[in-house]
Scaffold this active site. Sequence first.
Site, PDB file in Angstrom:
ATOM      1  N   GLU A   1      -1.908   8.643   0.243  1.00 46.64           N
ATOM      2  CA  GLU A   1      -1.582   8.909  -1.157  1.00 46.64           C
ATOM      3  C   GLU A   1      -1.419  10.399  -1.422  1.00 46.64           C
ATOM      4  O   GLU A   1      -0.526  10.810  -2.177  1.00 46.64           O
ATOM      5  CB  GLU A   1      -2.676   8.333  -2.070  1.00 46.64           C
ATOM      6  CG  GLU A   1      -2.835   6.817  -1.999  1.00 46.64           C
ATOM      7  CD  GLU A   1      -1.669   6.073  -2.625  1.00 46.64           C
ATOM      8  OE1 GLU A   1      -0.767   6.718  -3.198  1.00 46.64           O
ATOM      9  OE2 GLU A   1      -1.661   4.831  -2.551  1.00 46.64           O
TER      10      GLU A   1
ATOM     11  N   GLU B   1       1.272  -8.796  -9.194  1.00 45.70           N
ATOM     12  CA  GLU B   1       0.939  -8.147  -7.924  1.00 45.70           C
ATOM     13  C   GLU B   1       1.181  -9.075  -6.750  1.00 45.70           C
ATOM     14  O   GLU B   1       1.524  -8.618  -5.665  1.00 45.70           O
ATOM     15  CB  GLU B   1      -0.514  -7.685  -7.927  1.00 45.70           C
ATOM     16  CG  GLU B   1      -0.738  -6.351  -8.600  1.00 45.70           C
ATOM     17  CD  GLU B   1      -0.165  -5.181  -7.819  1.00 45.70           C
ATOM     18  OE1 GLU B   1      -0.917  -4.443  -7.178  1.00 45.70           O
ATOM     19  OE2 GLU B   1       1.081  -5.008  -7.861  1.00 45.70           O
TER      20      GLU B   1
ATOM     21  N   ASP C   1       5.249  -1.597   4.276  1.00 45.62           N
ATOM     22  CA  ASP C   1       6.511  -1.327   3.588  1.00 45.62           C
ATOM     23  C   ASP C   1       7.178   0.003   3.925  1.00 45.62           C
ATOM     24  O   ASP C   1       8.280   0.056   4.486  1.00 45.62           O
ATOM     25  CB  ASP C   1       6.320  -1.459   2.075  1.00 45.62           C
ATOM     26  CG  ASP C   1       5.091  -0.719   1.550  1.00 45.62           C
ATOM     27  OD1 ASP C   1       4.401  -0.065   2.350  1.00 45.62           O
ATOM     28  OD2 ASP C   1       4.834  -0.778   0.338  1.00 45.62           O
TER      29      ASP C   1
ATOM     30  N   THR D   1       9.381   7.987  -0.510  1.00 46.55           N
ATOM     31  CA  THR D   1       8.892   6.709  -1.037  1.00 46.55           C
ATOM     32  C   THR D   1       8.298   6.868  -2.422  1.00 46.55           C
ATOM     33  O   THR D   1       8.177   5.890  -3.162  1.00 46.55           O
ATOM     34  CB  THR D   1       7.855   6.094  -0.071  1.00 46.55           C
ATOM     35  OG1 THR D   1       7.640   4.725  -0.420  1.00 46.55           O
ATOM     36  CG2 THR D   1       6.539   6.867  -0.102  1.00 46.55           C
TER      37      THR D   1
ATOM     38  N   GLU E   1       9.024  -0.289  -7.932  1.00 47.82           N
ATOM     39  CA  GLU E   1       9.868  -0.698  -6.807  1.00 47.82           C
ATOM     40  C   GLU E   1      11.056  -1.561  -7.227  1.00 47.82           C
ATOM     41  O   GLU E   1      12.155  -1.429  -6.681  1.00 47.82           O
ATOM     42  CB  GLU E   1       9.027  -1.443  -5.759  1.00 47.82           C
ATOM     43  CG  GLU E   1       8.117  -0.564  -4.924  1.00 47.82           C
ATOM     44  CD  GLU E   1       6.872  -0.130  -5.656  1.00 47.82           C
ATOM     45  OE1 GLU E   1       6.180   0.788  -5.171  1.00 47.82           O
ATOM     46  OE2 GLU E   1       6.566  -0.717  -6.724  1.00 47.82           O
TER      47      GLU E   1
END
Length: 934
Positions: free
Chosen positions: A147, A388, A294, A492, A406
């Site tokens: 993160e 989710e 991902d 991303t 996304e």
Amino acid sequence: MALSGAPGCRAGERGPRWRRPWKLLALGLLSASSVLAAAPGAGAMSREEKRRLGNQVLEMFDHAYSNYMEHAYPADELMPLTCRGRVRGQEPSRGDVDDALGKFSLTLIDTLDTLVVLNKTKEFEEAVKKVIKDVNLDNDIVVSVFETNIRVLGGLLGGHSVAIMLKEKGEYMQWYNGELLHMAKELGYKLLPAFNTTSGLPYPRVNLKFGVRHPEARTGTETDTCTACAGTLILEFAALSRFTGTSIFEEYARKALDFIWEKRQRSSNLVGVTINIHTGDWVRKDSGVGAGIDSYYEYLLKAYVLLGDDSFLERFNTHYDAIMRYISQPPLLLDVHIHKPMLNARTWMDSLLAFFPGLQVLKGDIRPAIETHEMLYQVIKKHNFLPEAFTTDFRVHWAQHPLRPEFAESTYFLYKATGDPYYLEVGKTLIENLNKYARVPCGFAAMKDVRTGSHEDRMDSFFLAEMFKYLYLLFADKEDMIFDIEDYIFTTEAHLLPLWLSTTNQTISKKNTSTEYTELDDSNFDWTCPNTQILFPNDPMFAQSIREPLKNVVDKSCPRGISRAEESLGSGPKPPLRARDFMASNPEHLEILKKMGVSLIHLKDGRVQLVQHAVQAASSLDAEDGLRFMQEMIELSSQQQKEQQLPPRAVQIVSHPFFGRVVLTAGPAQFGMDLSKHKAGTRGFVATIKPYNGCSEITNPEAVKEKIALMQRGQCMFAEKARNIQKAGAIGGIVIDDNEGSSSDTAPLFQMAGDGKNTDDITIPMLFLFNKEGNIILDAIREYEAVEVLLSDKAKDRDLEIENMDQKSSENDSHKPTSEEAPSESQDAQAVSEEPEGGGESSAVGDPDPLSPASTDSASVPMADPDPHAPGPTEASAPEPACTAGDSQPQEQNTHTEASSKAHWDSKVQPMESILADWNEDIEAFEMMEKDEL
């Protein structure tokens, strides 16, 4: 994923190795876009409407950003329900989610380049000065390497990229001298200690001040990390090396990627979700394109684009071939087992896979991108947001929605690839839903439950970093931008890195000659440099023709694909037996079980026992189907147990100045009015009762009559409180937890149980709020005095009618009906039969196994713990059919049948090694999947 372009690339051609700034498919299809946009009946959106929506996005961003700066800065994130900053250590821990917080003004750094994309250059200049002046990166705090890399390092590099661009233009940032880059380099060095492993994979966490394995670091003992955590570093680390000329960052990120590639499962070319950072063993062996993996795939392709290294493209294409072979089951993307890729590992999907259609656009594979995106959009239209996690028949699996971007990202890229105005309408829907359901006075609040519309007190930094960026770009024309977006690639986290980095400070050999690559068919490279005529074969209705069959996939179908075994055996389209359809009284089902090696035994106590012997299956493929059936039985049995509990309810503040924008998650009661059967709910002004505990006759009945009574938990049974306020004339009640600081954000919801007696005399609705949510109402009363709320099974739509209406008493209120939608799975819940003072006994009605809590004056019964007991591979209950009324599914048998399944396997050698070799690890993986979290 914005990229720039160099012309002259043909379909099937890998392009020149010296540079990779070729046009992104999404932004280089202007000819195709113009054809599709002009198609008859395409419903092209007018320029005025696009501009109106773009301005609306700007206003929404201002609302979120200004509230963060006013109420939260310099804290990492805004808490929009309580209008304050989230400071780590000062709020109840949320577990791993808090690892993104490092006391470094996360939201401001993550938002820097968004300000420039939205043409807010003055605000950007002010923000950069604040970051340089205020942000400290040397905090004694443990943060997530992943993160911190994508949000903070990426945010600093993105800010630096647009700062030098603005400085070059000559109007803004003339004072700038690379200060953000210096901070990025400082942070890069603080992350490097995490790579101190024999494998080169980084530890998942690092202490910004003390690194890892230091006595004061409080980290460095972890053994596992997720694939995306270790494989989503190359863009930021390589950019840092290229900007600064210091190669060590790119070297470390490449080594981590190389190690993951070497550890891929060689027969399937898939990777697992988590890996041991010391041994390289796969810890979780399920594989998909969602949470945990991902962005690893995303960064392989984008690293090829940014760095011009063909090895990254070869790796991506190898993985992509495996994804489309095993995981892609259009329109679904289902996790599989890396050792048995024909076997689905889950019956649900997580929301993070919504990025994948956008990545497929970059790859050039448009058809499956359109299919998956349309499926996701249908789920959103059903629930307003993407849950989710949701099941293969599109029921809610995990109900939260933290305002993830996304889906907006994929919508933007599909519009750029097709020019189809349909995707502008999709974007318009996203804007409307955000304003209608997530907007609150202090920003935008995450959804605690998409079924009830209740909120969570969080606004993650990625909402500002990504959501508004993609939505604005969706509606912006080229002349609306102050720079060419095609000159950059998106990370991303949607941070901008300039493509000219591909030819700057190349200190790393581009080709990794030590790595062997799987020999692939040339078709794997057909879409490397796409030709628009191939993608859109002279058909202006191309995208619509792909979407059309999926329009009703969520509402009117319970999709079931052809089994892998039947595909390979060519036995036709008959679907396999699914656990949700199984009936013990159906002879055909029993015959299918026998073929799969599963036998059914009727026990003396009426239960049904399922026993599987893989060696007794008709074939190895049938044995695989048998294992899948047993796992589905386990999952659906566990899910059914949860569904038998009452779902959470909603308390919605509808009076001025809230107008329905604040929705609080409430626990239901097992007595009183069933709000799920009264869709209008109960609406009224709130009043605090005397005595506040509600355990005796109410002494201020005139203040309570025809109102919703507020009371404190404790000292007597919930049912007793309800009877007392009902006698005083209240039309409903809200019990507020007396445990200071309790919150639905961190504690499981629970149900208020009765007192062991008949509670039919209680006719008013009763709801429970934790202390934090209850204080929101109490604070509103102190500030506005007259506060009106709506008690309902789910939040009601908000519109101008609510905002313009006069303050009226509840009997004159008009209730706006909403569509009925029964939730498929309740939130974590806890049934509590309120505490009689003095240690008197109480029981939870209807629960055969009440638990004894530590407190002597209460009894609580967990209805669905965060980690509920789920039957293992040796025990499973026969679940109810999953499809709702109206689906063409077999009728459920009249009697409930409990089943326990026991998996046994023979020790003698049989000619089906492919099934038995990894049997034990399959069972271990499935047991872990029962407990996994996103």
